[in-house]
Design an enzyme around this catalytic site. Structure first.
Site, short mmCIF file in Angstrom:
data_model
loop_
_atom_site.label_atom_id
_atom_site.label_comp_id
_atom_site.label_asym_id
_atom_site.label_seq_id
_atom_site.Cartn_x
_atom_site.Cartn_y
_atom_site.Cartn_z
N LYS A 197 7.98 -39.73 45.91
CA LYS A 197 6.87 -38.98 46.46
C LYS A 197 5.98 -38.52 45.32
O LYS A 197 6.43 -37.82 44.41
CB LYS A 197 7.38 -37.79 47.27
CG LYS A 197 6.24 -36.91 47.80
CD LYS A 197 6.73 -35.87 48.77
CE LYS A 197 5.60 -34.92 49.14
NZ LYS A 197 6.03 -33.91 50.10
N LYS A 251 5.91 -42.46 49.42
CA LYS A 251 4.79 -41.68 49.95
C LYS A 251 3.84 -41.33 48.82
O LYS A 251 4.31 -40.86 47.78
CB LYS A 251 5.34 -40.42 50.58
CG LYS A 251 4.30 -39.46 51.09
CD LYS A 251 4.96 -38.21 51.58
CE LYS A 251 3.87 -37.21 51.89
NZ LYS A 251 4.37 -35.89 52.10
C1 PBG Z 1 5.77 -31.18 52.12
C2 PBG Z 1 5.03 -32.33 52.72
C3 PBG Z 1 3.70 -32.70 52.46
C4 PBG Z 1 3.44 -33.82 53.27
C5 PBG Z 1 4.59 -34.10 53.98
N1 PBG Z 1 5.57 -33.17 53.62
C6 PBG Z 1 2.67 -32.05 51.64
C7 PBG Z 1 2.85 -31.90 50.20
O1 PBG Z 1 3.75 -32.44 49.57
O2 PBG Z 1 2.03 -31.17 49.64
C8 PBG Z 1 2.13 -34.55 53.30
C9 PBG Z 1 1.92 -35.48 54.45
C10 PBG Z 1 0.52 -35.97 54.62
O3 PBG Z 1 -0.38 -35.77 53.79
O4 PBG Z 1 0.29 -36.61 55.67
N2 PBG Z 1 6.42 -30.42 53.08
#
Ligand code: PBG
Length: 330
Positions: A197, A251
């Site tokens: 991520k 991601k």
């Molecule tokens: C964190 C989380 C995020 C997303 C999913 N889980 C945000 C982040 O890491 O700041 C982002 C998902 C998206 O942008 O569609 N709980």
């Protein structure tokens, strides 16, 4: 006069020839729909930067889940928007927290006909917006945060989640959560690890959807990955697999198709990729200006993510794509 020897166009002549040789087939079963549920509202609230996406009440969540199941999408991933936030994010493990209530409602409505996945993090629940416990120097304390994730995992499992999906990028989070689940008697609950991520600028609209802003204009670069790296993702994925992940995720998706392909080549567990909020929002923004055909581009994006090697795609367009697949194909 010379003619080309290879005639690759022959197999592109008719729709049925093209179907016959298509290498990638997107199915409703490949899709996972992210849904937002907000505490303390009695009508759903639209998210302006995510057209078509709403913060749901418990009732409207059930209605949207019903439409999603009817379209043939097997799974939803839940994000909670609590009415109150605190430094530790206690709403993430409160048995009466909004996601725990939503899981119980979905479970009693759909039984095993819907896979209920819970995003597992605390940033939606913390008043500073970070994914864990913040030290006085502003950094996030890895090991202290794991204890919070263990509590959230147990609460989500107790409520009836099939899968928990840790997204906070703390080291050791999968092992900590696996231990908490097993010790709590939830050995059947699976872990979908947000393994690779990135600290991406593409999460902006999501933060609108969950009402999160990071204190002091901060960012998550101290725990999420640097977009310049790809080998690091393989280390992350290997660690999560060794710690007991049942599925792994990359991601964002579209800007990271090389990462999807590299992870696909390295692991045989089911691989998910998250077509994130900014990727979805950009398609809608350009389509609203009449610059692109939004439905066609959305289908092309998600098909490309599957072609790169993802088995499962989390996308805000899940229901719409499944409905398109059911009616006339893409
Ligand atoms: C964190 C989380 C995020 C997303 C999913 N889980 C945000 C982040 O890491 O700041 C982002 C998902 C998206 O942008 O569609 N709980």
């Amino acid at each position: 006069m010379s003619f080309p020897q290879r005639r690759l166009r022959r197999l592109r002549r008719t729709p049925s020839l093209r179907r016959m040789v298509a290498e990638t087939a997107l199915r409703p079963d490949d899709l996972i729909a992210p849904l937002f549920v907000r505490e303390g509202i009695d009508q759903p609230v639209a998210v302006p930067s995510l057209p078509g996406v709403e913060q749901h009440t418990l009732d409207s969540l059930l209605a949207e889940a019903e439409r999603t199941v009817a379209a043939g999408v097997p799974a939803v991933v839940l994000f909670g928007v609590p009415a109150h936030k605190d430094p530790e994010g206690s709403g993430a493990w409160d048995p009466e927290g909004i996601v725990q209530r939503a899981v119980r409602a979905l479970r009693s409505e759909f039984g095993d006909d819907l896979v209920v996945i819970c995003d597992l993090c605390v940033d939606e629940y913390t008043d500073h917006g970070h994914c864990g416990i913040v030290r006085s120097d502003g950094s996030v304390d890895n090991d202290a945060t794991l204890v919070l994730y263990q509590r959230a995992a147990a609460a989500q499992a107790e409520a009836g989640a099939d899968v928990v999906a840790p997204s906070g990028m703390m080291d050791g989070q999968v092992a900590a959560i696996r231990t908490a689940l097993d010790d709590g008697g939830f050995g059947d609950v699976a872990i979908l690890a947000y393994a690779a991520k990135y600290a991406s600028a593409l999460y902006g609209p999501f933060r609108d959807a969950v009402d999160v802003s990071i204190a002091g204009g901060g960012d998550r670069k101290g725990y999420q990955q640097d977009p310049r790296n790809v080998r690091e993702s393989l280390e992350e994925v290997r660690a999560d697999v060794a710690e007991g992940a049942d599925l792994v995720m990359v991601k964002p998706a579209l800007a990271y198709l090389d990462v999807v392909a590299a992870v696909r080549a390295a692991v045989d567990l089911p691989l998910a990729a998250y077509h994130v909020s900014g990727e979805y929002a950009m398609v809608h923004a350009a389509a609203e200006r009449g610059w692109i055909d939004g439905d066609a581009v959305m289908a092309e994006h998600v098909t490309a993510i599957k072609r790169a090697g993802a088995d499962l795609i989390l996308t805000y367009a899940a229901r719409q794509l499944a409905e398109q697949l059911n009616s006339n194909g893409l």
